[in-house]
Motif scaffolding. Structure first.
Motif, PDB file in Angstrom:
ATOM      1  N   HIS A 115      24.406 -92.579 -92.735  1.00 24.80           N
ATOM      2  CA  HIS A 115      23.884 -92.308 -91.668  1.00 24.80           C
ATOM      3  C   HIS A 115      24.008 -90.563 -91.323  1.00 24.80           C
ATOM      4  CE1 HIS A 115      23.425 -91.963 -87.265  1.00 24.80           C
ATOM      5  NE2 HIS A 115      24.517 -91.210 -86.776  1.00 24.80           N
ATOM      6  N   ARG A 116      22.691 -90.234 -90.977  1.00 16.72           N
ATOM      7  CA  ARG A 116      22.413 -88.738 -91.014  1.00 16.72           C
ATOM      8  C   ARG A 116      22.966 -87.978 -92.265  1.00 16.72           C
ATOM      9  NH1 ARG A 116      23.252 -87.039 -84.359  1.00 16.72           N
ATOM     10  NH2 ARG A 116      21.865 -88.614 -83.985  1.00 16.72           N
ATOM     11  N   GLY A 117      22.483 -88.845 -93.294  1.00 19.19           N
ATOM     12  CA  GLY A 117      22.879 -88.050 -94.607  1.00 19.19           C
ATOM     13  C   GLY A 117      24.254 -88.255 -95.113  1.00 19.19           C
ATOM     14  N   ALA A 118      25.099 -88.786 -94.331  1.00 21.28           N
ATOM     15  CA  ALA A 118      26.638 -89.124 -94.737  1.00 21.28           C
ATOM     16  C   ALA A 118      26.920 -90.453 -94.809  1.00 21.28           C
ATOM     17  CB  ALA A 118      27.399 -88.150 -93.858  1.00 21.28           C
TER      18      ALA A 118
ATOM     19  N   ALA B  97      23.644 -97.918-100.205  1.00 21.10           N
ATOM     20  CA  ALA B  97      23.414 -98.103 -98.698  1.00 21.10           C
ATOM     21  C   ALA B  97      24.284 -98.444 -98.086  1.00 21.10           C
ATOM     22  CB  ALA B  97      22.103 -98.952 -98.676  1.00 21.10           C
ATOM     23  N   LEU B  98      25.145 -99.669 -98.448  1.00 25.16           N
ATOM     24  CA  LEU B  98      26.438-100.093 -97.722  1.00 25.16           C
ATOM     25  C   LEU B  98      27.209-100.326 -98.637  1.00 25.16           C
ATOM     26  CD1 LEU B  98      27.239-101.544 -95.175  1.00 25.16           C
ATOM     27  CD2 LEU B  98      26.425-103.722 -96.293  1.00 25.16           C
ATOM     28  N   ASP B  99      28.704-100.096 -98.011  1.00 18.19           N
ATOM     29  CA  ASP B  99      29.717-100.342 -99.099  1.00 18.19           C
ATOM     30  C   ASP B  99      30.985-100.783 -98.266  1.00 18.19           C
ATOM     31  OD1 ASP B  99      31.979 -99.994-100.502  1.00 18.19           O
ATOM     32  OD2 ASP B  99      32.302 -97.844-100.309  1.00 18.19           O
ATOM     33  N   VAL B 100      31.144-102.177 -98.484  1.00 19.01           N
ATOM     34  CA  VAL B 100      32.454-103.039 -97.808  1.00 19.01           C
ATOM     35  C   VAL B 100      33.220-102.989 -98.585  1.00 19.01           C
ATOM     36  CG1 VAL B 100      32.833-104.862 -96.318  1.00 19.01           C
ATOM     37  CG2 VAL B 100      30.304-103.873 -96.213  1.00 19.01           C
ATOM     38  N   GLY B 101      34.672-102.806 -98.087  1.00 21.29           N
ATOM     39  CA  GLY B 101      35.767-102.967 -99.114  1.00 21.29           C
ATOM     40  C   GLY B 101      37.176-103.191 -98.425  1.00 21.29           C
ATOM     41  N   ALA B 102      37.973-104.093 -99.021  1.00 22.90           N
ATOM     42  CA  ALA B 102      39.130-104.498 -98.198  1.00 22.90           C
ATOM     43  C   ALA B 102      39.032-104.769 -96.998  1.00 22.90           C
ATOM     44  CB  ALA B 102      39.892-103.412 -98.648  1.00 22.90           C
ATOM     45  N   LEU B 103      37.780-105.528 -96.681  1.00 24.26           N
ATOM     46  CA  LEU B 103      37.533-106.120 -95.200  1.00 24.26           C
ATOM     47  C   LEU B 103      38.318-106.918 -94.575  1.00 24.26           C
ATOM     48  CD1 LEU B 103      35.914-104.666 -93.029  1.00 24.26           C
ATOM     49  CD2 LEU B 103      34.371-106.530 -93.395  1.00 24.26           C
ATOM     50  N   SER B 104      39.077-107.015 -93.629  1.00 21.29           N
ATOM     51  CA  SER B 104      39.904-108.133 -93.023  1.00 21.29           C
ATOM     52  C   SER B 104      39.259-108.346 -91.661  1.00 21.29           C
ATOM     53  CB  SER B 104      41.396-108.030 -93.275  1.00 21.29           C
ATOM     54  OG  SER B 104      41.682-107.845 -94.640  1.00 21.29           O
ATOM     55  N   LYS B 105      39.315-109.655 -91.197  1.00 21.73           N
ATOM     56  CA  LYS B 105      39.129-109.916 -89.985  1.00 21.73           C
ATOM     57  C   LYS B 105      39.757-111.175 -89.454  1.00 21.73           C
ATOM     58  CE  LYS B 105      37.295-109.659 -85.723  1.00 21.73           C
ATOM     59  NZ  LYS B 105      37.739-108.991 -84.828  1.00 21.73           N
ATOM     60  N   ARG B 106      40.646-111.100 -88.442  1.00 26.66           N
ATOM     61  CA  ARG B 106      41.242-112.372 -87.999  1.00 26.66           C
ATOM     62  C   ARG B 106      41.068-112.332 -86.481  1.00 26.66           C
ATOM     63  NH1 ARG B 106      46.511-114.252 -88.854  1.00 26.66           N
ATOM     64  NH2 ARG B 106      46.711-113.678 -90.979  1.00 26.66           N
ATOM     65  N   PHE B 107      40.912-113.640 -86.268  1.00 24.22           N
ATOM     66  CA  PHE B 107      40.811-113.987 -84.553  1.00 24.22           C
ATOM     67  C   PHE B 107      42.106-114.235 -83.925  1.00 24.22           C
ATOM     68  CE2 PHE B 107      36.440-114.279 -85.925  1.00 24.22           C
ATOM     69  CZ  PHE B 107      35.899-113.306 -85.166  1.00 24.22           C
TER      70      PHE B 107
ATOM     71  N   MET C 299      28.740 -95.793 -82.737  1.00 18.50           N
ATOM     72  CA  MET C 299      28.169 -96.917 -83.217  1.00 18.50           C
ATOM     73  C   MET C 299      26.757 -96.980 -82.641  1.00 18.50           C
ATOM     74  SD  MET C 299      29.279 -99.449 -84.935  1.00 18.50           S
ATOM     75  CE  MET C 299      27.855-100.260 -85.520  1.00 18.50           C
ATOM     76  N   ARG C 300      26.562 -96.489 -81.390  1.00 18.12           N
ATOM     77  CA  ARG C 300      25.477 -96.740 -80.668  1.00 18.12           C
ATOM     78  C   ARG C 300      24.324 -95.627 -81.206  1.00 18.12           C
ATOM     79  NH1 ARG C 300      23.246 -95.162 -75.512  1.00 18.12           N
ATOM     80  NH2 ARG C 300      24.568 -93.568 -75.131  1.00 18.12           N
ATOM     81  N   GLU C 301      24.573 -94.862 -81.724  1.00 17.03           N
ATOM     82  CA  GLU C 301      23.968 -93.902 -82.537  1.00 17.03           C
ATOM     83  C   GLU C 301      23.467 -94.397 -83.757  1.00 17.03           C
ATOM     84  OE1 GLU C 301      25.159 -89.683 -82.497  1.00 17.03           O
ATOM     85  OE2 GLU C 301      25.049 -89.937 -84.807  1.00 17.03           O
ATOM     86  N   ILE C 302      24.290 -95.113 -84.371  1.00 12.25           N
ATOM     87  CA  ILE C 302      24.043 -95.596 -85.857  1.00 12.25           C
ATOM     88  C   ILE C 302      23.103 -96.551 -85.573  1.00 12.25           C
ATOM     89  CG2 ILE C 302      25.181 -97.248 -87.524  1.00 12.25           C
ATOM     90  CD1 ILE C 302      27.522 -95.231 -87.422  1.00 12.25           C
ATOM     91  N   ARG C 303      23.318 -97.706 -84.698  1.00  8.42           N
ATOM     92  CA  ARG C 303      22.371 -98.604 -84.394  1.00  8.42           C
ATOM     93  C   ARG C 303      20.969 -98.096 -84.002  1.00  8.42           C
ATOM     94  NH1 ARG C 303      25.828-102.681 -80.453  1.00  8.42           N
ATOM     95  NH2 ARG C 303      27.107-103.779 -82.049  1.00  8.42           N
ATOM     96  N   ALA C 304      20.716 -97.015 -83.306  1.00  4.50           N
ATOM     97  CA  ALA C 304      19.532 -96.529 -82.776  1.00  4.50           C
ATOM     98  C   ALA C 304      18.777 -95.775 -84.128  1.00  4.50           C
ATOM     99  CB  ALA C 304      19.688 -95.491 -81.724  1.00  4.50           C
ATOM    100  N   GLU C 305      19.751 -95.423 -84.902  1.00  4.22           N
ATOM    101  CA  GLU C 305      19.004 -94.688 -86.155  1.00  4.22           C
ATOM    102  C   GLU C 305      18.995 -95.480 -87.609  1.00  4.22           C
ATOM    103  OE1 GLU C 305      20.326 -90.730 -86.286  1.00  4.22           O
ATOM    104  OE2 GLU C 305      20.222 -90.363 -84.107  1.00  4.22           O
ATOM    105  N   SER C 306      20.284 -96.036 -87.942  1.00  2.00           N
ATOM    106  CA  SER C 306      20.459 -96.447 -89.363  1.00  2.00           C
ATOM    107  C   SER C 306      20.583 -97.580 -89.675  1.00  2.00           C
ATOM    108  CB  SER C 306      21.610 -95.494 -89.673  1.00  2.00           C
ATOM    109  OG  SER C 306      21.667 -94.192 -89.469  1.00  2.00           O
ATOM    110  N   LEU C 307      20.667 -98.588 -88.486  1.00  4.34           N
ATOM    111  CA  LEU C 307      21.114 -99.808 -88.752  1.00  4.34           C
ATOM    112  C   LEU C 307      20.308-100.858 -87.883  1.00  4.34           C
ATOM    113  CD1 LEU C 307      23.360-102.131 -90.138  1.00  4.34           C
ATOM    114  CD2 LEU C 307      24.737-101.265 -87.972  1.00  4.34           C
ATOM    115  N   GLY C 308      19.307-101.748 -88.418  1.00  4.23           N
ATOM    116  CA  GLY C 308      18.871-102.607 -87.850  1.00  4.23           C
ATOM    117  C   GLY C 308      19.508-103.931 -87.840  1.00  4.23           C
ATOM    118  N   HIS C 309      19.156-104.624 -86.765  1.00  4.39           N
ATOM    119  CA  HIS C 309      19.968-106.188 -86.798  1.00  4.39           C
ATOM    120  C   HIS C 309      18.900-107.114 -86.061  1.00  4.39           C
ATOM    121  CE1 HIS C 309      23.385-108.763 -85.268  1.00  4.39           C
ATOM    122  NE2 HIS C 309      22.825-109.135 -86.408  1.00  4.39           N
TER     123      HIS C 309
END
Lengths: 233, 282, 256
Positions: free
Chosen positions: A73-76, A5-15, A88-98
């Motif tokens: 999202h939409r089968g892929a 359902a979710l696959d996060v990998g090698a994720l980096s975030k710097r501020f 992103m807006r489409e994904i938030r509307a259909e596939s990702l609740g927050h």
């Protein structure tokens, strides 16, 4: 893998704070996480470890620097790291609740409309969307007299219930919950636990941050520890 | 008879040719305003300098001229213009609509139906129908070019909203040949239908604003209106006190200072004809 | 699906100032995009160029009409451009005087676009005007009053009704809440928000009000010195700004 359902990998975030002379610090480095449909994973770790940052990267609220965040999202499987604003807006509307920690209050819009909006975005007719919204608010014990009022005037607990209802009213295959029970009384906490169980039962994957260890123990199938970078290094 | 100190019909020939060119262009583009180099005339603006220049340019020695002001042949303005042309052109003058080949007018079209070969010359104070709605002339020119007349429709809307039915009693704008919006000069709305498919040539001259425009014979002229508020020419609901006409346009004349008033034909020639016909019948 | 409006490599110089320096921007149907930046950043110039009100020196603006045909806005003949502007587009000005006819009644102001589109039924025009006054929360009983009788906030709402009465697909707004009291601003923003969502409009608006951008926009474009320095999802640009200038902009608002 097709059953992710979710696959996060090698994720980096710097501020990088340009206003403070460009000081730059990493929060996530090489983070990885996988969620399968129907399971609930709780993020754990000390505060400041980056749980919220990870969550907000997945929500699209923060932009990751590198790595991937793939979700169905939409089968892929679609990568959020490279998704543009429109996708992103489409994904938030259909596939990702927050369900964020705090409701971003929109002035003058009644609670019922706030909750019904995710359904309206999916094209559900107003009457039907509002009926579902009203039922969910009732289940969360928000008195009907409040449904027509803007949540700006509500107490913290009431606002949080509006927020939860807004998150659960549409059935997303992936949901992010940031402290959903923080300001709730025991009765409403039970309702939220039941909502999570129902979402899992219909195959939704849920990623949450739960400080309440009892809630966490009851809803989470698995814990995922987010370690501060110093420790991880 | 002609005063030898003046060129025929006062204007020099070069000026007449210039005005005739403007007239030809105006006739070729019905309802479209053509600029021209208006000359100083021996009477003040507002007294018909535009009309006089047009008349002077088209007048020939064989023409018979009639001049009316508000329908009347005997008002100061009409009399002096008639006398002016009699003096500088020596042409025949008349008060009879039927006899005239050229009729210069301020504010009216005669009641007697015009015929082929007759020419009406209108004195126009403000040729721009959008003037009160759009003060920038460059913009009004653009609106004409684009055929964008929603502003005039807005004005009509406002008139109906404010005053109810009727709207503008004078200068009610018309669409000429389905293309150009035109001010019919300050004629009463009652006269607007007379412009439509008229056998006569209609020429309009505005001296101060230096514009000429025209409606050739047999041209469609439609008053602006709404589907549910169709244009209706109005006249006072009375009979003429002098000739008894119930169809002509009437002037209201205050007869004393106690509210006494009477209604008589504004077209003096028409009224006189009616009276003669009535006498003959008696 | 194609964008409803595309600005491609737009450039415009005023003497020594680069008002637009190679700016490209696409707006999609139903999308609300805010252009933010300080005075002189080129944001209003960009809006005017995209709306066909000012011609760029380089680049082009493409509008994709309801039939999917692409039209080069600045290459259109003036008659076509004017038709487009009042049939498919709307423009809400910062100053109501620029967007309303101050000598014409509220009903006439709203009705003008209907009449321009060929409306010739007085009763229908009034019905539509009354309906739109109600939708922008004005009393339809006041439709025969002139705009000068109305408050600043009401004048802006009247301007919006005037724009929307012909059901445009795309609306441009230049600082629609500028110059209004804060409480009035909130009401107006909320009205715009609900109408935009209800009608599925594409909206491009310029603002220096970050809160307004957050409330209305799906996407934010940050301009500085005639260039787009950052753009993206509204909440991401504001919560995770990358460019030094965006960080400054966001920090300035939070500090206020």
């Amino acid at each position: 893998m097709s059953d992710m359902a979710l696959d996060v990998g090698a994720l980096s975030k710097r501020f990088t704070l340009h206003l403070r002379g460009g000081v730059s610090f990493p929060v996530l480095e090489d983070a990885a996480l996988v969620l399968r449909p129907g399971e609930c994973v709780a993020l754990t770790g000390p505060s400041g470890a980056g749980k919220s940052t990870l969550m907000r990267c997945i929500a699209g609220n923060y932009g990751a620097d590198s790595g991937h965040i793939r979700l169905r999202h939409r089968g892929a499987m679609v990568d959020l790291v490279t998704a543009d604003a429109r996708l992103m807006r489409e994904i938030r509307a259909e596939s990702l609740g927050h369900v964020s920690q705090f409701l971003r209050v929109i002035p003058r819009v009644p609670a019922l409309e706030v909750v019904a909006e995710p359904l309206r975005l999916r094209g559900v007719p107003r009457a039907e969307a509002e009926a579902q919204a009203a039922a969910l608010l009732a289940r969360l014990n928000l008195p009907e007299r409040l449904h027509g009022l803007p949540p700006a005037t509500f107490s913290g607990g009431e606002q949080q219930r509006v927020n939860i209802a807004r998150g659960f009213v549409a059935h997303y295959p992936l949901m992010l919950l940031d402290e959903p029970t923080a300001s709730l009384d025991p009765a409403n906490r039970e309702v939220v636990i039941a909502l999570i169980a129902e979402a899992k039962a219909r195959g939704a994957a849920i990623l949450g941050i739960f400080h309440d260890s009892e809630v966490r123990a009851r809803v989470a199938d698995r814990l995922h520890e987010v370690r501060p970078l110093e420790d991880a290094a | 008879m002609t005063d030898p100190g003046y060129n025929f019909a006062y204007l020099d020939e070069a000026t007449k040719r210039m005005i005739r060119r403007a007239l030809l262009k105006a006739i070729a583009i019905p309802g479209h305003q053509i600029p021209f180099g208006a000359r100083e005339m021996p009477l003040p603006y507002g007294w018909g300098t535009g009309g006089i220049q047009v008349t002077a340019s088209i007048l020939g020695p064989d023409d018979t001229l009639k001049v009316i002001d508000q329908g009347a042949d005997d008002t100061t303005n009409a009399v002096s213009i008639r006398r002016f042309f009699h003096r500088v052109a020596g042409v025949q003058v008349t008060t009879r609509t039927a006899e005239a080949t050229i009729i210069q007018t301020r504010h009216r079209i005669p009641e007697r139906p015009l015929t082929e070969g007759q020419v009406m010359v209108f004195q126009v104070p403000m040729p721009e129908p959008l003037f009160k709605l759009e003060p920038r002339l460059a913009e009004t020119r653009r609106l004409h070019a684009l055929g964008d007349y929603s502003l005039a429709q807005v004005k009509l809307y406002e008139d109906i909203a404010r005053q109810g039915e009727g709207g503008s009693a004078y200068s009610h704008p018309v669409m000429v040949n389905h293309r150009y919006l035109m001010s019919p000069s300050p004629i009463p709305g009652f006269d607007n239908p007379k412009l439509h498919m008229s056998p006569a040539l209609m020429l309009f001259g505005a001296g101060r604003e230096k514009k000429i425009y025209a409606v050739p014979p047999y041209t469609s002229v439609v008053s602006l209106d709404f589907d549910d508020h169709p244009f209706r020419p109005v006249r006072a609901p009375h009979a003429c006190a002098a000739c008894g006409s119930t169809t002509s346009y009437l002037d209201e004349i205050v007869t004393d200072d106690r509210g006494g008033r009477m209604f008589v034909c504004s077209d003096t020639d028409h009224c006189a004809e009616n009276q003669m016909a009535r006498k003959a019948a008696e | 699906m194609s964008p409803i409006l595309e600005g491609q490599n737009l450039a415009l110089r005023f003497v020594a100032v680069r008002a637009l320096d190679d700016v490209s921007l696409a707006l999609w149907p139903g999308e609300v995009v805010a252009i933010v930046g300080e005075s002189g950043s080129g944001k209003s110039t960009l809006l005017r160029v995209l709306a066909g009100l000012a011609a760029p020196q380089a680049g082009r603006v493409l509008y994709h009409d309801a039939d999917g045909a692409a039209q080069d806005v600045h290459a259109l003949r003036e008659a076509e451009r004017r038709t487009l502007m009042r049939r498919d587009w709307g423009f809400v000005h910062q100053n109501a005087r620029d967007g309303l006819r101050m000598g014409v009644s509220a009903g006439g102001n709203i009705g003008e676009r209907l009449m321009a589109a060929g409306g010739r039924h007085y009763g229908n025009i009034r019905t539509a005007a009354a309906e739109w006054m109600a939708r922008v929360e004005m009393d339809p009983a006041r439709m025969d009053e002139a705009p000068r009788n109305f408050s600043g906030g009401m004048q802006q709402r009247l301007q919006i009704a005037r724009c929307l009465v012909t059901r445009p697909r795309l609306v441009f707004m230049d600082e629609p809440t500028g110059g209004l009291d804060v409480s009035v601003q909130a009401r107006l923003l909320d009205l715009i928000r609900s109408l935009v969502a209800e009608l599925g409009l594409a909206v491009l608006f310029v603002t220096h009000d970050i809160a307004a951008a957050r409330l209305l926009a799906h996407r934010i474009v940050v301009m500085r010195h005639g260039r787009i320095v950052e753009e993206g999802l509204a909440d991401r640009v504001l919560d995770d700004p990358q460019h030094p200038y965006t960080q400054l902009l966001v920090a300035s608002v939070l500090a206020a």
